[in-house]
Design an enzyme around this catalytic site. Sequence first.
Site, PDB file in Angstrom:
ATOM      1  N   GLN A  52       0.841  -1.200   0.000  1.00  0.00           N
ATOM      2  CA  GLN A  52       0.000   0.000   0.000  1.00  0.00           C
ATOM      3  C   GLN A  52       0.878   1.252   0.000  1.00  0.00           C
ATOM      4  O   GLN A  52       0.603   2.226  -0.706  1.00  0.00           O
ATOM      5  CB  GLN A  52      -0.904   0.006   1.238  1.00  0.00           C
ATOM      6  CG  GLN A  52      -1.970  -1.064   1.229  1.00  0.00           C
ATOM      7  CD  GLN A  52      -2.775  -1.039   2.515  1.00  0.00           C
ATOM      8  OE1 GLN A  52      -2.265  -0.719   3.600  1.00  0.00           O
ATOM      9  NE2 GLN A  52      -4.039  -1.377   2.426  1.00  0.00           N
TER      10      GLN A  52
ATOM     11  N   MET B  87       3.874   1.705  -1.130  1.00  0.00           N
ATOM     12  CA  MET B  87       4.604   1.941  -2.373  1.00  0.00           C
ATOM     13  C   MET B  87       3.706   2.324  -3.540  1.00  0.00           C
ATOM     14  O   MET B  87       4.198   2.578  -4.646  1.00  0.00           O
ATOM     15  CB  MET B  87       5.450   0.710  -2.704  1.00  0.00           C
ATOM     16  CG  MET B  87       6.576   0.500  -1.701  1.00  0.00           C
ATOM     17  SD  MET B  87       7.475  -1.039  -1.933  1.00  0.00           S
ATOM     18  CE  MET B  87       8.439  -1.095  -0.407  1.00  0.00           C
TER      19      MET B  87
ATOM     20  N   ARG C 256      -3.275   8.798   4.107  1.00  0.00           N
ATOM     21  CA  ARG C 256      -3.227   7.614   4.954  1.00  0.00           C
ATOM     22  C   ARG C 256      -3.914   7.803   6.304  1.00  0.00           C
ATOM     23  O   ARG C 256      -4.381   6.834   6.907  1.00  0.00           O
ATOM     24  CB  ARG C 256      -1.776   7.171   5.144  1.00  0.00           C
ATOM     25  CG  ARG C 256      -1.165   6.624   3.857  1.00  0.00           C
ATOM     26  CD  ARG C 256      -2.044   5.551   3.260  1.00  0.00           C
ATOM     27  NE  ARG C 256      -1.610   5.096   1.942  1.00  0.00           N
ATOM     28  CZ  ARG C 256      -2.250   4.190   1.233  1.00  0.00           C
ATOM     29  NH1 ARG C 256      -3.371   3.656   1.699  1.00  0.00           N
ATOM     30  NH2 ARG C 256      -1.813   3.818   0.045  1.00  0.00           N
TER      31      ARG C 256
END
EC number: 2.1.1.148
Length: 265
Positions: free
Chosen positions: A76, A78, A182
């Site tokens: 996730q 990368m 995120r």
Amino acid sequence: MNKEYKILDNGFLKLIDFMGDDRRIVKAARISYREESVKRKDAELIDYLIRNGHTSPLEQVVFTFHVKAPIFVARQWMRHRTARINEVSGCYSLAREEFYVPLEEDLKCQTSSNSSEKEFKSLEKLSDKIKHHQKHSYELYQDMINANIPKELSRIVLPLSLYTEWYWQIDLNNLFHFIKLRLALDSPKEIKENSPKEMREYAKALISIVREIVPIAFNSFENHFLRGKRFSHEEIIAIINALDLNKLSMDAEKLNLLKDKLGID
């Protein structure tokens, strides 16, 4: 620097090096005008840049991190292709027997209505099954290595919970974008609930590091983007019609900025 932030059961995040700070952002911005026509103070200038999306001066600040995380988190991570990455190679080195096992309360939190609750009588039993699967997978991996099967092929039996490590270099502008996505603080409730808890833990550690190095830039980022909200044109019209903006407890400059953002003369 060199402080290691422990994350999950066996993971960590560590700042290896960085280049630049708040002063670098200011100098990079002022060079565009040969320092002749920019009268704002440093903090005001940084806030102006971030608020208005003038991001190239932020790219002058660069961080290098050492990250250890489960493979499913790494993949996730990368997806953010605006960074430079060097990862431990499963072709050249043996995988270590280090796996991520979620806490039982995290398994419960992520359990949906149609999941395996009926199949497993307890979360403790489910956790034991995860550990057994990891142990069996690693034993099979070792059997393949001992049979002289190449490392790059032997690793196919290892699960996504295996830990990996990498060096991650990224500029401040793209790091801010990574943190915003995120943490999902400004996302709808449904997206927040489905945002992986493991990734959020790493994002929080990144915040702890970045806040110390670029405190002025981070405060502006937090104010305008991390905790700010976007509105549609329809929502803006509704806000304008519902509020008497002149009664807001804001100083004149900030009130004018708000009116400008809302398109009010």
